[in-house]
Each structure stands twice: as structure tokens, then as C-alpha cells.
Design a protein around this motif. Sequence first.
Motif, mmCIF file in Angstrom:
data_model
loop_
_atom_site.group_PDB
_atom_site.id
_atom_site.type_symbol
_atom_site.label_atom_id
_atom_site.label_comp_id
_atom_site.label_asym_id
_atom_site.label_seq_id
_atom_site.Cartn_x
_atom_site.Cartn_y
_atom_site.Cartn_z
ATOM 1 N N ILE A 7 33.026 39.217 18.661
ATOM 2 C CA ILE A 7 33.154 38.962 20.155
ATOM 3 C C ILE A 7 32.031 37.891 20.342
ATOM 4 O O ILE A 7 30.826 38.208 20.429
ATOM 5 N N PRO A 8 32.411 36.649 20.201
ATOM 6 C CA PRO A 8 31.027 35.531 20.697
ATOM 7 C C PRO A 8 30.654 35.849 21.731
ATOM 8 O O PRO A 8 29.093 35.894 22.006
ATOM 9 N N ALA A 9 31.207 36.098 22.855
ATOM 10 C CA ALA A 9 30.531 36.338 24.247
ATOM 11 C C ALA A 9 31.560 37.219 25.017
ATOM 12 O O ALA A 9 32.553 37.140 24.832
ATOM 13 N N PHE A 10 31.178 37.829 25.987
ATOM 14 C CA PHE A 10 31.857 38.493 26.877
ATOM 15 C C PHE A 10 32.495 37.546 27.919
ATOM 16 O O PHE A 10 31.978 36.698 28.540
ATOM 17 N N ALA A 11 33.679 38.012 28.416
ATOM 18 C CA ALA A 11 34.503 37.400 29.349
ATOM 19 C C ALA A 11 33.559 37.458 30.556
ATOM 20 O O ALA A 11 33.554 36.495 31.576
ATOM 21 N N GLU A 12 33.367 38.815 30.985
ATOM 22 C CA GLU A 12 32.693 39.095 32.388
ATOM 23 C C GLU A 12 31.293 39.687 32.125
ATOM 24 O O GLU A 12 31.135 41.051 32.164
ATOM 25 N N PRO A 13 30.316 39.155 31.543
ATOM 26 C CA PRO A 13 29.013 39.684 31.162
ATOM 27 C C PRO A 13 28.132 40.340 32.453
ATOM 28 O O PRO A 13 28.300 39.556 33.399
ATOM 29 N N ARG A 30 33.991 48.051 37.835
ATOM 30 C CA ARG A 30 34.775 47.154 37.007
ATOM 31 C C ARG A 30 34.057 46.305 36.142
ATOM 32 O O ARG A 30 34.418 46.222 35.028
ATOM 33 N N ARG A 31 32.980 45.703 36.902
ATOM 34 C CA ARG A 31 32.319 44.571 36.007
ATOM 35 C C ARG A 31 31.238 45.459 34.882
ATOM 36 O O ARG A 31 31.198 45.069 33.917
ATOM 37 N N ALA A 36 32.632 46.759 27.915
ATOM 38 C CA ALA A 36 33.005 48.186 27.207
ATOM 39 C C ALA A 36 34.676 48.133 26.592
ATOM 40 O O ALA A 36 34.892 48.271 25.604
ATOM 41 N N ASP A 37 35.417 47.481 27.732
ATOM 42 C CA ASP A 37 36.824 47.310 27.429
ATOM 43 C C ASP A 37 37.096 46.404 26.361
ATOM 44 O O ASP A 37 37.838 46.487 25.502
ATOM 45 N N GLU A 38 36.268 45.316 26.385
ATOM 46 C CA GLU A 38 36.373 44.225 25.359
ATOM 47 C C GLU A 38 36.118 44.757 23.967
ATOM 48 O O GLU A 38 36.765 44.405 23.012
ATOM 49 N N CYS A 124 26.893 43.737 21.412
ATOM 50 C CA CYS A 124 27.368 44.426 22.667
ATOM 51 C C CYS A 124 26.625 45.757 23.038
ATOM 52 O O CYS A 124 27.001 46.861 23.206
ATOM 53 N N THR A 125 25.307 45.730 22.780
ATOM 54 C CA THR A 125 24.383 47.012 22.887
ATOM 55 C C THR A 125 24.275 47.074 24.277
ATOM 56 O O THR A 125 23.548 46.393 24.994
#
Length: 203
Positions: A7-13, A30-31, A36-38, A124-125
Motif C-alpha cells: 500500500i504505497p499510500a492511503f486513498a484517504e489519509p 468514516r475517514r 484500516a479498511d484498506e 500503516c501504523t
Amino acid sequence: MNKNFTIPAFAEPITGLPDTPTCAANELKRRFQAPADEVRTAHNALAEAHETLGAKVEGIVAETFAGAIHENMFDEELAEKLNGKADETSVTEQMAAEATAREALENANSNAHSSLQRDIAAKCTIATGTFTATGDTMEITLPFTPTAVVLSSESYDTFMVPQGYKSNYNSVIAAELRGNKVIMHSTPLLNTAGRLCYYLALQ
């Protein structure tokens, strides 16, 4: 064909939110949940790939070692065939070769899985949680030392406290982040006795 599960980057960090988000509570939740969903989607895909690889390993062993002996094959019929077609030494060598090949394949798969898990964890910590305000100065201990923590409640705006900084409310220190501890001071900002509050720690 190899698949890339990183996962290079989250879609919605979460870090894309302004210091004082103006979105509704449901959208904010949701944000918080989106990263976590990714991670869950990537992990599930990895688990499916792991299962597929296991099936391929079985096929490779069966194709490479035709007639390989498995534990559940040792019945009376097999014993009769072994007595007529092979001696004890050749059977032992075949079993040892099969075991060596299987171990090598399983080790390679395990190493690849562990490496991917470490890569995902490094990118993703995050940590989320809740606490009940007391109205007095209090400490919230986090599971790691974050670069920033986001604090919120159902009835108050969200705000962010960077590592080593203090958040002020009407020129009074409301909260600060020291290492892995959030210090909540006795101010009306969030820290009202009995109020349920939320935190999101970002590494």
C-alpha cells in the motif's frame, strides 16, 4: 504472475484532514476507518494468495515426485507393493527428498509473507481508542510514540496535537503530546467530566 500487495499510500489519509475538521461526526468516523479498511483489503488478498500458493506447492511436489509417499498411504496394499518393487533404502531417500523440497518451498512462502506483513505494518501504523474525561488533568497512554494525535468527541470539534506541541484553548493549555502519552489538562476543551472522547494516533 506476481502480485503486489503493498500500500504505497492511503486513498484517504487522516493527515489530509485540516487541523480543525469541519465535517460531520459520521464522515469523520468514516475517514478514521478508511485506512484500516484498506489494510484489511490488502491482508485478505494476501491470505487468498497464500492459499493459492499452498495449492501450487502441492501440485509441484506431486509432479516432481511422482508416486510420493504420504502418511495416509501406508496401508496393507502399499506394503505389498513396497515389498515387491522397492527396498527400504530407496523409500527413505525418496521421502527425505520430498520433505526437503516441501520445507524449502514453505520457507520461501513464509519469508515472503512475513516481509509483506512488515511492509504493511511500517506503512500503516495507527491506533484508535476512547477515553472518558474526568475534568481533571489526566494522561492517556498510547501503544507507540506517534507523530501526532487527533482528539475529538461527539459534542466538540476535532483538533490535532503534534508530537512535542501543546494545544491551547482561550490561551490555556488544553492538551499536549509527550512521547506516547497525551496529557489532558483541566479545561473545558474536551476534558469535561463524563464526556466520551476519541483519539487517533498517527506514526
